[in-house]
Scaffold this motif. Structure first.
Motif, PDB file in Angstrom:
ATOM      1  N   GLU A 182      30.415 106.917  52.519  1.00  0.00           N
ATOM      2  CA  GLU A 182      29.276 106.020  52.811  1.00  0.00           C
ATOM      3  C   GLU A 182      29.562 104.788  52.386  1.00  0.00           C
ATOM      4  O   GLU A 182      30.511 104.227  51.474  1.00  0.00           O
ATOM      5  CB  GLU A 182      28.115 106.404  51.916  1.00  0.00           C
ATOM      6  N   LYS A 184      27.425 101.338  51.135  1.00  0.00           N
ATOM      7  CA  LYS A 184      25.923 101.125  50.722  1.00  0.00           C
ATOM      8  C   LYS A 184      26.074  99.630  50.208  1.00  0.00           C
ATOM      9  O   LYS A 184      26.780  98.920  49.300  1.00  0.00           O
ATOM     10  CB  LYS A 184      25.564 101.791  49.411  1.00  0.00           C
ATOM     11  N   PRO A 202      28.748 106.317  57.505  1.00  0.00           N
ATOM     12  CA  PRO A 202      27.546 105.452  58.007  1.00  0.00           C
ATOM     13  C   PRO A 202      27.065 104.538  56.911  1.00  0.00           C
ATOM     14  O   PRO A 202      27.675 104.384  55.551  1.00  0.00           O
ATOM     15  CB  PRO A 202      26.352 106.640  57.700  1.00  0.00           C
ATOM     16  N   TYR A 204      24.432 101.920  54.599  1.00  0.00           N
ATOM     17  CA  TYR A 204      23.186 102.013  54.149  1.00  0.00           C
ATOM     18  C   TYR A 204      22.629 100.534  53.593  1.00  0.00           C
ATOM     19  O   TYR A 204      23.612 100.056  52.854  1.00  0.00           O
ATOM     20  CB  TYR A 204      23.178 102.838  53.043  1.00  0.00           C
ATOM     21  N   TYR A 206      19.968  99.312  51.238  1.00  0.00           N
ATOM     22  CA  TYR A 206      18.717  99.315  50.060  1.00  0.00           C
ATOM     23  C   TYR A 206      18.105  98.226  49.677  1.00  0.00           C
ATOM     24  O   TYR A 206      18.644  96.983  49.387  1.00  0.00           O
ATOM     25  CB  TYR A 206      19.461 100.064  48.701  1.00  0.00           C
ATOM     26  N   THR A 212      17.740 101.679  54.963  1.00  0.00           N
ATOM     27  CA  THR A 212      18.087 101.578  56.401  1.00  0.00           C
ATOM     28  C   THR A 212      19.471 102.148  56.377  1.00  0.00           C
ATOM     29  O   THR A 212      20.392 101.645  56.100  1.00  0.00           O
ATOM     30  CB  THR A 212      18.052 100.335  56.918  1.00  0.00           C
ATOM     31  N   LYS A 213      19.563 103.142  57.684  1.00  0.00           N
ATOM     32  CA  LYS A 213      20.916 103.819  57.821  1.00  0.00           C
ATOM     33  C   LYS A 213      21.336 103.313  59.251  1.00  0.00           C
ATOM     34  O   LYS A 213      20.556 103.510  60.071  1.00  0.00           O
ATOM     35  CB  LYS A 213      20.529 105.364  57.660  1.00  0.00           C
ATOM     36  N   GLU A 253      11.825 110.098  58.465  1.00  0.00           N
ATOM     37  CA  GLU A 253      12.789 109.018  59.028  1.00  0.00           C
ATOM     38  C   GLU A 253      11.936 108.220  60.217  1.00  0.00           C
ATOM     39  O   GLU A 253      11.257 109.073  61.125  1.00  0.00           O
ATOM     40  CB  GLU A 253      14.231 109.295  59.384  1.00  0.00           C
TER      41      GLU A 253
END
Length: 370
Positions: A182, A184, A202, A204, A206, A212-213, A253
């Motif tokens: 991931e 982030k 993916p 992300y 925060y 939000t992805k 989501e």
């Protein structure tokens, strides 16, 4: 409203809901202003009542008018009971003491109301408000923090090639190198993201109470800690937005497509999806150059392409104008981070064309077009 003609004491006005509405919300449905001006003596009494009511006014996000009205009513009942026990208030020569007694009661009431407001808005919301520091504390990786204390946006390039246009009074925390499965980052304030595509990893963002992805797309997140809402606006691609686990265990989501947006109401933990951003006045006003300019170029001079990039990112690009003045390109730079845009342009020009980034300053070196 003829009953107000018989009002002789401050508490008469304070217990009148119509009077409260006029003073606190500027709604004068019963012509209080006109009625007040009919008598100088009446105007003085109204002014005293106005000042006292404003002194007891709590923040807009606190108690409702009905709550205040109920509290006042209960207090005036206590005052009347007290009057029956104390002959002091029956003596006209000592009526001024009664006035200060009322102010004392009002001060006590104000303290009580503020205590209730503080409980409702601070204590009960402990598990609903997520701060930037709390978000960072949940990450065990060593993070780099970039803060924009200037008066213009700053470009941040991440290790995966993604870019973030960070707005003033905003900050972003991110790892030097993305590891694991991931990517982030943590945002406080506002940033426009252009994410490098990587379906296996993916990305992300925060921000306050939402996550939000994305896989590869461009979008804006606006999440200031002192504002009641968090906004996500998608320019290209697709994003998924959900609540942070710190405030909700819901797996719901909201999917956003290009030119769609979402407004998250922090106080109620409610998502409001906006499928047509042109119908939302606040969003329309907040759209920046980077979200409006087209990056599709068909036989366009290189100088014009560089100018478009400068306008979008509010950066400066230094390039050899004489060597590139005859260069025209046909290319698509949409849905690409800034660094990828520059790579595509340089490869298209050829002849050992390269770029170097130093903050918001880009330097292009080239021997001319192929």
């Amino acid at each position: 409203m003829q009953k107000r003609n018989k009002y002789t004491e401050i508490e008469d006005f304070l217990s009148d809901e119509s009077f409260q509405l006029w003073i606190l919300s500027k709604v004068d449905e019963d012509n209080w202003e006109e009625w007040t001006l009919e008598s100088q003596q009446r105007a003085k009494l109204v002014e005293d009542a106005r000042l006292l009511l404003l002194a007891m006014k709590v923040p807009d996000s606190g108690l409702s008018l009905s709550d205040i009205h109920s509290a006042l009513q209960k207090t005036w009942i206590k005052i009347e009971n007290k009057e029956n026990q104390i002959d002091l208030f029956k003596n006209n020569n000592l009526r001024f003491l009664r006035k200060y007694f009322l102010y004392g009661v009002a001060a006590t009431l104000f303290f009580c109301v503020m205590s209730v407001w503080f409980y409702r808005n601070e204590i009960t919301s402990t598990h609903e408000v997520v701060t930037y520091n709390e978000l960072i504390d949940t990450n065990s990786e060593g993070l780099v923090e970039q803060t924009n204390n200037s008066d213009k946006p700053q470009i941040i390039t991440l290790s995966d090639g993604s870019s973030v246009l960070l707005q003033p009074n905003s900050k972003l925390s991110y790892p030097k190198i993305f590891t694991g499965n991931e990517r982030k980052v943590y945002l406080s304030g506002e940033g426009f993201f252009e994410i490098s595509k990587n379906p296996k990893k993916p990305f992300y963002v925060y921000a306050n109470e939402i996550v939000t992805k994305v896989v590869g797309t461009s979008f804006r997140v606006k999440a200031y800690s002192d504002q009641p809402n968090v906004e996500v606006l998608v320019r290209t691609g697709k994003v998924k937005v959900r609540s942070n686990e710190l405030v909700s265990s819901s797996e719901q989501e909201v999917v956003l497509l290009p030119n769609q947006a979402l407004r998250f109401l922090r106080s109620d933990l409610v998502f409001k999806k906006i499928t047509n951003i042109t119908q939302d006045e606040a969003l329309v006003k907040s759209v920046g150059n980077i979200e409006q300019l087209s990056f599709e170029f068909n036989d366009i001079p290189v100088s014009q392409i560089f100018e478009t990039i400068e306008q979008a990112y509010l950066i400066d690009i230094d390039y050899p104008e004489e060597k590139l003045k005859e260069c025209h390109l046909t290319t698509s730079l949409s849905d690409q981070p800034l660094t990828e845009k520059l790579k595509i342009v340089c490869r298209s020009i050829g002849n050992n064309t390269n770029f170097e980034m130093n903050g918001n300053q880009i330097s292009i070196t080239s021997e001319g077009c192929n």
